[in-house]
Structures are given as structure tokens and as C-alpha cells.
Scaffold this active site. Sequence first.
Site, short mmCIF file in Angstrom:
data_model
loop_
_atom_site.label_atom_id
_atom_site.label_comp_id
_atom_site.label_asym_id
_atom_site.label_seq_id
_atom_site.Cartn_x
_atom_site.Cartn_y
_atom_site.Cartn_z
N ASP A 159 -9.73 30.57 28.03
CA ASP A 159 -9.83 29.65 29.45
C ASP A 159 -10.96 30.24 30.01
O ASP A 159 -11.45 29.73 31.12
CB ASP A 159 -8.70 29.63 30.54
CG ASP A 159 -7.82 28.77 30.10
OD1 ASP A 159 -7.89 27.73 29.21
OD2 ASP A 159 -6.64 28.64 30.62
N ARG B 21 -4.57 34.67 32.10
CA ARG B 21 -6.10 34.69 32.27
C ARG B 21 -6.55 35.98 32.99
O ARG B 21 -7.60 35.98 33.42
CB ARG B 21 -6.27 33.44 33.23
CG ARG B 21 -5.98 32.15 32.68
CD ARG B 21 -6.57 30.99 33.43
NE ARG B 21 -8.17 31.00 33.53
CZ ARG B 21 -8.90 30.26 34.20
NH1 ARG B 21 -8.38 29.27 35.02
NH2 ARG B 21 -10.23 30.34 34.10
N ARG C 163 -2.24 27.57 42.86
CA ARG C 163 -2.72 28.91 42.33
C ARG C 163 -3.11 30.01 43.45
O ARG C 163 -2.49 31.01 43.39
CB ARG C 163 -4.04 28.84 41.63
CG ARG C 163 -3.79 27.76 40.55
CD ARG C 163 -3.05 28.32 39.27
NE ARG C 163 -2.94 27.36 38.13
CZ ARG C 163 -3.70 27.53 37.05
NH1 ARG C 163 -4.72 28.02 37.18
NH2 ARG C 163 -3.38 26.63 36.05
N HIS D 1 -6.12 22.91 41.52
CA HIS D 1 -7.11 23.63 42.06
C HIS D 1 -7.83 22.58 43.12
O HIS D 1 -8.01 21.58 42.99
CB HIS D 1 -8.11 24.09 41.14
CG HIS D 1 -7.88 25.21 40.57
ND1 HIS D 1 -8.44 25.70 39.45
CD2 HIS D 1 -7.10 26.44 41.08
CE1 HIS D 1 -7.82 26.83 39.03
NE2 HIS D 1 -7.31 27.61 40.14
N CYS E 5 -15.39 23.27 36.79
CA CYS E 5 -14.52 24.04 36.37
C CYS E 5 -15.24 25.14 35.33
O CYS E 5 -14.99 26.38 35.16
CB CYS E 5 -13.30 23.72 35.62
SG CYS E 5 -12.20 23.06 36.56
#
Length: 278
Positions: free
Chosen positions: A73, A98, A148, A177, A271
Site C-alpha cells: 500500500d 501498513r 482510521r 478517509h 491517495c
Amino acid sequence: MVIVKDERMSRKRTYLMCPPERFTVAYAINPWMDTSAPVDVELALKQWQLLRETLARLGHTVHVLPAQDGLPDMVYAANGAFTVDGTAFGARFRYPQRTAEAAAHRAFYEEQGTWAYVEPTEINEGEGDFAYLPDAYGGMILAGYGFRTEAVAHSHAQEALGRPAISLQLVDPRFYHLDVALAALDDGNIAYYPGAFSAGSQRILAQLFPDALLADEADALAFGLNLVSDGRNVVLNAEATGLAAKLTAAGYTPVLVELSELKKGGGSVKCCVAELRP
């Protein structure tokens, strides 16, 4: 007042991107990720390169963060930190898959030698949940929470960056997000999808940004709000044709790019692009 296109002014930006050389959907940490759907890495690389070239063609500077093994990611570079006026507020990821990305981003800022890096103590996912508008109320941070980033991280970012942070609650898991539900169109105004936010947060946004461009659910589900704008040119997902038409009517110039492979991981243009604000 009717705004004509010539009144929209672009400003040169500096960005950080990471190529999808290790990209795959090996786990599912958002509703868009399907581990049974194969990823065409070669196509993902081509789409990413086109995005990078598009930003460069528009006059912007793009730095590249090398991809690392075991971090599929990392291509979503926006999540690694949040920068304002030479300070980088680091990320602390919610999911262990992550976690190591944060160190890679910290190394980038430290190697530059010009950034003040702030190590976070609470979970936050960088520009995934932070947006900055330098001309709004003297400089304002919009900060998302609910899936998140932890709300307490907003006050830490505010202290580290010296800008007021407005907390906004996300309530729809598809928009996990802030950057898939809201975007800065220029240095003082935004576009957003009201349905992604709690009723109270919707009232706050309406009060702060009465001239905001309102996206509908179709726009948001097409990842249209996961965009990058220089104040005039708005780079967004090719599927978001409805939002592109609204942007044109508002005097912006939409620039459509195809990112179908990277959408499989739950991200699109924004992103993949962290803005660096030295």
C-alpha cells in the site's frame, strides 16, 4: 457573482509519489479491497506513470519515494505524513500491515534536511485524514475521524503545525478517509459529499464553506473527490464524469486520469499524491 474560468488561478505545487511496484491486494482493510480480485501490476504502473506525467505537465514538481518489499500500500503516498510550512506531522497507521510505511516517509523527510519532522503519539493516517486550506480563515486544517485517524490526533496536529484543526466525523465506511469524501479545490474552498459525514459535521462544513461544491453519492463512489487540484486544474478519476461536469460549471478545468487498478486498493488520485508544503 458568476465565476468565469479565467478567474481560477493555478499555483505550482510539490508532490510526493511512490510507484506501485509492490502493489497487490493481499489483505482487506477497507470496503473496497477484494483479495480475490487480481491486480495487473504492469497496468497499475502505467496508470501511475500517467498520473505522474500529468502532474509534471501541469507544471508541478514530483518527488518519488522508492517502493519497499512487503508494503503493497505504499503507492498510497498521501497517508505517510501531513505537511504545513516546513513541518511534517508523521503518520501512525491503524493497521499493522501498513505500520512500516511511516518509517519510510520519515526517512524521506529527514534525508531532505529541510523539514522539521514531528513523531506522532496517536493514530493518524496523514493526508488521508487531513486537508489544509491556507487561505481559509487564515489557514485551516480539516481533519477526519471515525474509521482510521483518532480524534485526539487532531489536537496534536494542531499544536505541531500551529493551525486550527476542525474535526469532522466520517460515518459511512465506504468513505473511510477524509480524502475520499472531501477535497480542497483551491487554497480557500472545498468540494465534499455531505452523506459521508455526521449531521453535526455537515452543519460545520455548511457554515465554514457556504460556497463549497457539493458532490452527490455517485460522484463520491466514483472516487471523484479523491482528487488533486492546483486551484485551476483538477486531476481526478476518469470515472467521475458527473463531478467533472460540475467542476467545469464552477470554472475549474477537470483533467481525467484512469486509475482502475489502484482503485482496487481503495484509492485514486489523491491517495497516490502527498502534497509537500515547505
